[in-house]
Motif scaffolding. Structure first.
Motif, PDB file in Angstrom:
ATOM      1  N   THR A 236      32.765  48.578  54.710  1.00  0.00           N
ATOM      2  CA  THR A 236      33.913  48.918  55.542  1.00  0.00           C
ATOM      3  C   THR A 236      35.206  48.511  54.832  1.00  0.00           C
ATOM      4  O   THR A 236      35.191  47.714  53.887  1.00  0.00           O
ATOM      5  N   PRO A 237      36.354  49.033  55.281  1.00  0.00           N
ATOM      6  CA  PRO A 237      37.626  48.585  54.711  1.00  0.00           C
ATOM      7  C   PRO A 237      37.809  47.071  54.771  1.00  0.00           C
ATOM      8  O   PRO A 237      38.329  46.463  53.822  1.00  0.00           O
ATOM      9  N   GLU A 238      37.367  46.440  55.863  1.00  0.00           N
ATOM     10  CA  GLU A 238      37.536  44.988  55.969  1.00  0.00           C
ATOM     11  C   GLU A 238      36.633  44.249  54.997  1.00  0.00           C
ATOM     12  O   GLU A 238      37.041  43.231  54.413  1.00  0.00           O
ATOM     13  N   GLN A 239      35.427  44.726  54.789  1.00  0.00           N
ATOM     14  CA  GLN A 239      34.552  44.112  53.790  1.00  0.00           C
ATOM     15  C   GLN A 239      35.152  44.265  52.392  1.00  0.00           C
ATOM     16  O   GLN A 239      35.077  43.342  51.569  1.00  0.00           O
ATOM     17  N   MET A 240      35.757  45.411  52.131  1.00  0.00           N
ATOM     18  CA  MET A 240      36.404  45.617  50.837  1.00  0.00           C
ATOM     19  C   MET A 240      37.620  44.708  50.680  1.00  0.00           C
ATOM     20  O   MET A 240      37.920  44.240  49.578  1.00  0.00           O
ATOM     21  N   TYR A 241      38.333  44.464  51.773  1.00  0.00           N
ATOM     22  CA  TYR A 241      39.471  43.547  51.721  1.00  0.00           C
ATOM     23  C   TYR A 241      39.021  42.167  51.258  1.00  0.00           C
ATOM     24  O   TYR A 241      39.604  41.596  50.321  1.00  0.00           O
ATOM     25  N   TRP A 242      37.996  41.640  51.912  1.00  0.00           N
ATOM     26  CA  TRP A 242      37.580  40.275  51.588  1.00  0.00           C
ATOM     27  C   TRP A 242      36.956  40.189  50.200  1.00  0.00           C
ATOM     28  O   TRP A 242      37.165  39.201  49.472  1.00  0.00           O
ATOM     29  N   SER A 243      36.222  41.224  49.800  1.00  0.00           N
ATOM     30  CA  SER A 243      35.629  41.206  48.463  1.00  0.00           C
ATOM     31  C   SER A 243      36.704  41.280  47.390  1.00  0.00           C
ATOM     32  O   SER A 243      36.622  40.612  46.348  1.00  0.00           O
ATOM     33  N   THR A 244      37.751  42.093  47.633  1.00  0.00           N
ATOM     34  CA  THR A 244      38.870  42.180  46.682  1.00  0.00           C
ATOM     35  C   THR A 244      39.651  40.874  46.635  1.00  0.00           C
ATOM     36  O   THR A 244      40.030  40.407  45.551  1.00  0.00           O
ATOM     37  N   LEU A 245      39.899  40.280  47.790  1.00  0.00           N
ATOM     38  CA  LEU A 245      40.596  38.994  47.822  1.00  0.00           C
ATOM     39  C   LEU A 245      39.797  37.933  47.072  1.00  0.00           C
ATOM     40  O   LEU A 245      40.346  37.175  46.264  1.00  0.00           O
ATOM     41  N   HIS A 246      38.497  37.906  47.312  1.00  0.00           N
ATOM     42  CA  HIS A 246      37.627  36.951  46.622  1.00  0.00           C
ATOM     43  C   HIS A 246      37.666  37.171  45.107  1.00  0.00           C
ATOM     44  O   HIS A 246      37.755  36.220  44.326  1.00  0.00           O
ATOM     45  N   GLY A 247      37.610  38.440  44.687  1.00  0.00           N
ATOM     46  CA  GLY A 247      37.658  38.747  43.258  1.00  0.00           C
ATOM     47  C   GLY A 247      38.975  38.364  42.620  1.00  0.00           C
ATOM     48  O   GLY A 247      39.011  37.879  41.480  1.00  0.00           O
ATOM     49  N   SER A 248      40.061  38.563  43.349  1.00  0.00           N
ATOM     50  CA  SER A 248      41.379  38.204  42.827  1.00  0.00           C
ATOM     51  C   SER A 248      41.513  36.687  42.671  1.00  0.00           C
ATOM     52  O   SER A 248      42.045  36.193  41.666  1.00  0.00           O
ATOM     53  N   LEU A 249      41.026  35.944  43.659  1.00  0.00           N
ATOM     54  CA  LEU A 249      41.072  34.482  43.568  1.00  0.00           C
ATOM     55  C   LEU A 249      40.155  33.980  42.457  1.00  0.00           C
ATOM     56  O   LEU A 249      40.455  32.987  41.785  1.00  0.00           O
ATOM     57  N   ASP A 250      39.048  34.677  42.243  1.00  0.00           N
ATOM     58  CA  ASP A 250      38.136  34.336  41.153  1.00  0.00           C
ATOM     59  C   ASP A 250      38.837  34.493  39.803  1.00  0.00           C
ATOM     60  O   ASP A 250      38.720  33.639  38.918  1.00  0.00           O
TER      61      ASP A 250
ATOM     62  N   HIS B 162      41.496  52.330  50.892  1.00  0.00           N
ATOM     63  CA  HIS B 162      42.329  51.906  49.761  1.00  0.00           C
ATOM     64  C   HIS B 162      43.324  50.841  50.179  1.00  0.00           C
ATOM     65  O   HIS B 162      43.518  49.853  49.479  1.00  0.00           O
ATOM     66  N   TYR B 163      43.980  51.058  51.305  1.00  0.00           N
ATOM     67  CA  TYR B 163      45.021  50.122  51.726  1.00  0.00           C
ATOM     68  C   TYR B 163      44.494  48.691  51.792  1.00  0.00           C
ATOM     69  O   TYR B 163      45.166  47.751  51.345  1.00  0.00           O
ATOM     70  N   ARG B 164      43.309  48.495  52.337  1.00  0.00           N
ATOM     71  CA  ARG B 164      42.810  47.137  52.504  1.00  0.00           C
ATOM     72  C   ARG B 164      42.437  46.501  51.170  1.00  0.00           C
ATOM     73  O   ARG B 164      42.537  45.274  51.010  1.00  0.00           O
ATOM     74  N   GLN B 165      42.018  47.306  50.203  1.00  0.00           N
ATOM     75  CA  GLN B 165      41.792  46.745  48.866  1.00  0.00           C
ATOM     76  C   GLN B 165      43.113  46.275  48.257  1.00  0.00           C
ATOM     77  O   GLN B 165      43.195  45.179  47.688  1.00  0.00           O
ATOM     78  N   ALA B 166      44.135  47.100  48.375  1.00  0.00           N
ATOM     79  CA  ALA B 166      45.448  46.705  47.865  1.00  0.00           C
ATOM     80  C   ALA B 166      45.961  45.462  48.589  1.00  0.00           C
ATOM     81  O   ALA B 166      46.542  44.554  47.972  1.00  0.00           O
ATOM     82  N   ASP B 167      45.733  45.397  49.895  1.00  0.00           N
ATOM     83  CA  ASP B 167      46.166  44.228  50.665  1.00  0.00           C
ATOM     84  C   ASP B 167      45.474  42.957  50.177  1.00  0.00           C
ATOM     85  O   ASP B 167      46.084  41.886  50.114  1.00  0.00           O
ATOM     86  N   GLY B 168      44.195  43.071  49.851  1.00  0.00           N
ATOM     87  CA  GLY B 168      43.458  41.908  49.376  1.00  0.00           C
ATOM     88  C   GLY B 168      44.007  41.374  48.066  1.00  0.00           C
ATOM     89  O   GLY B 168      44.091  40.157  47.864  1.00  0.00           O
ATOM     90  N   THR B 169      44.378  42.279  47.178  1.00  0.00           N
ATOM     91  CA  THR B 169      44.975  41.855  45.911  1.00  0.00           C
ATOM     92  C   THR B 169      46.306  41.169  46.158  1.00  0.00           C
ATOM     93  O   THR B 169      46.593  40.105  45.606  1.00  0.00           O
ATOM     94  N   ARG B 170      47.106  41.770  47.014  1.00  0.00           N
ATOM     95  CA  ARG B 170      48.412  41.185  47.352  1.00  0.00           C
ATOM     96  C   ARG B 170      48.274  39.794  47.955  1.00  0.00           C
ATOM     97  O   ARG B 170      48.973  38.848  47.555  1.00  0.00           O
ATOM     98  N   ASP B 171      47.364  39.634  48.903  1.00  0.00           N
ATOM     99  CA  ASP B 171      47.249  38.371  49.628  1.00  0.00           C
ATOM    100  C   ASP B 171      46.699  37.247  48.753  1.00  0.00           C
ATOM    101  O   ASP B 171      46.856  36.070  49.092  1.00  0.00           O
ATOM    102  N   ALA B 172      46.062  37.594  47.647  1.00  0.00           N
ATOM    103  CA  ALA B 172      45.548  36.567  46.738  1.00  0.00           C
ATOM    104  C   ALA B 172      46.653  35.896  45.932  1.00  0.00           C
ATOM    105  O   ALA B 172      46.494  34.764  45.476  1.00  0.00           O
TER     106      ALA B 172
END
Length: 462
Positions: free
Chosen positions: A105-119, A158-168
């Motif tokens: 889901t978009p929310e799962q992609m958000y958290w996975s992207t945020l996790h990857g960015s912090l990694d 897409h938006y939630r992936q971009a948001d995850g990168t931003r929030d990291a």
């Protein structure tokens, strides 16, 4: 708040020279704006010292202070997908990994992207060119080709992936695919325009630009290159294409080079990602057209893709950056490992130790990446006016012994074990591998939920 770094083994990687810019005992002043205000050797001048308080001074005695790494080719949404497709080359690995994301889901992609960015940040990578997972789901390749009729997800994916990168808090260029087989031309351009517009609402100090995930290699659409070039011109964006990566269907892959060339993409900021299954003629034409390339040593080895002819490309005048690719095909986001793999691959291929020297490899994984991404005016080196994105690396924790040649030891003997701290804009973002981001714990918890959520939908991927 300003920050004064003192007594550092400073590596600046300045532009316009091959010298790594090493200073045995250096200092650096970060201004209130998060940019480097001044730097030099020895003790800082009295007026500099007086400009900061004792709490705003970082004593880096005996430690390296160097530019944060730049990954010029990354897929940060894959951080929850390590260990998939281990027995496969590119297309089988994509079936395992992207066959899983098609159920996310978009929310799962958000958290996975945020996790990857912090990694990435926790391992010293402060800027990334980030490919988001396209709206059109992955479909298996047959003889290097795909049909192009897979389901299309909504823009929120897409938006939630971009948001995850931003929030990291990582700096990034956001790349999205155009999926030109999904809908009419008007629909294709409208989707891409919406994705670019979303990213451009972010703080431009962190969202450094928008880009196209070039899909000509994958797309059966005969005018895919023309679509991408038109979008580059309309929106003033760059384009990085996965190209000539996998050792399957090589002649078919090579035949698609002319599509980008004939469409006029080479001179508009086109980057080739991987660019392994190439020929001297293709390299020459790419250089003449003005294209650059991003090299992913660890990923290329993991997926048995081969070794790009990087020394030859550099000799011919091609600009080259280095990327970590992603956690699902590099496994450990370790830029030092990535540099060493690149050095060893080229030396083994050419049987020549001078084929890839540590100083050059460091430049490719910092300033070189920033150059091909078009962001070298802001990141990639420690120079006055650029963002103060840097790593603090302690060669005595663990102790690697005497530094006979400090810069070469920095590349060849350091690892995340030595990484003490990571700063973005002079602000601490990782302290001995622990993120300072308030969302870090939740991101970790969310990615650990993925197997239980996805296996019932997907089955256990190989």
């Amino acid at each position: 708040m300003s920050l004064l770094v003192v007594h550092a083994r400073l590596i600046t990687v300045p532009a316009g020279t091959t010298d790594p810019g090493y200073v045995e005992d250096g200092w650096m002043l970060v201004g209130d704006d998060g940019r480097i205000a001044a730097l030099g050797s020895g003790e800082p001048p009295a007026d500099v010292t007086a400009s900061v308080g004792a709490d705003d001074t970082l004593d880096a005695a005996g430690k390296f202070v160097a530019p944060g790494f730049v990954s010029s080719h990354s897929h940060l949404f894959t951080s929850g997908l390590r260990g998939l497709g281990v027995a496969d080359t590119l297309y089988g690995w994509c079936d395992a990994m992207l066959g899983t994301t098609r159920h996310m889901t978009p929310e799962q992609m958000y958290w996975s992207t945020l996790h990857g960015s912090l990694d990435f940040l926790g391992n010293g990578v402060t800027t990334a060119y980030n490919f988001t997972d396209p709206l059109q789901s992955w479909e298996s390749m047959v003889d290097g080709k795909r049909v192009g009729d897979a389901p299309l997800r909504g823009l929120d994916y897409h938006y939630r992936q971009a948001d995850g990168t931003r929030d990291a808090g990582i700096r990034f260029v956001d790349a999205s695919g155009m999926d030109v087989t999904a809908g009419s031309a008007d629909e294709v351009f409208a989707r891409f325009a919406a994705e670019v517009a979303h990213t451009r609402t972010f703080d431009p100090d962190y969202a450094l630009g928008a880009s196209i995930m070039g899909q000509v290699q994958w797309s059966p659409h005969p005018e895919a290159a023309e679509f991408e070039v038109e979008a580059m011109r309309r929106h003033g964006v760059t384009n990085q294409a996965h190209f000539l990566e996998s050792p399957e269907a090589i002649e078919h892959q090579q035949s698609k080079f002319a599509l980008y060339e004939d469409a006029g993409a080479l001179g508009l900021g086109l980057m080739f990602g991987h660019f392994i299954q190439t020929t001297p003629e293709i390299i020459e034409r790419a250089v003449a057209g003005g294209a650059s390339m991003s090299w992913q040593p660890a990923s290329n080895g993991r997926l048995a893709s081969g070794t790009a002819l990087v020394p030859e490309m550099l000799e011919m005048g091609m600009k080259v950056g280095v990327g970590l690719d992603d956690q699902a095909c590099t496994d450990v986001s370790d830029p030092w490992q990535n540099m060493r793999m690149g050095i060893y691959m080229q030396r083994a291929r050419l049987k020549d130790p001078a084929a890839m020297m540590p100083e050059l490899m460091l430049r490719l994984h910092t300033l070189g990446g920033a150059e091909i991404m078009g962001v070298d005016d802001r990141v990639g080196s420690l120079e006055v006016g650029k963002f103060a994105d840097f790593v603090v690396v302690d060669p005595r924790m663990p102790d690697v012994g005497p530094l006979w040649h400090p810069v070469r030891s920095y590349v060849l003997a350091m690892s995340p074990r030595n990484l003490e701290a990571v700063y973005v804009g002079g602000r601490l973002v990782s302290d001995r591998g622990v993120s300072t981001n308030p969302l870090a714990a939740e991101a970790s918890a969310k990615v650990h939920e993925l197997p239980a959520a996805l296996i019932p939908l997907r089955g256990h991927p190989h």
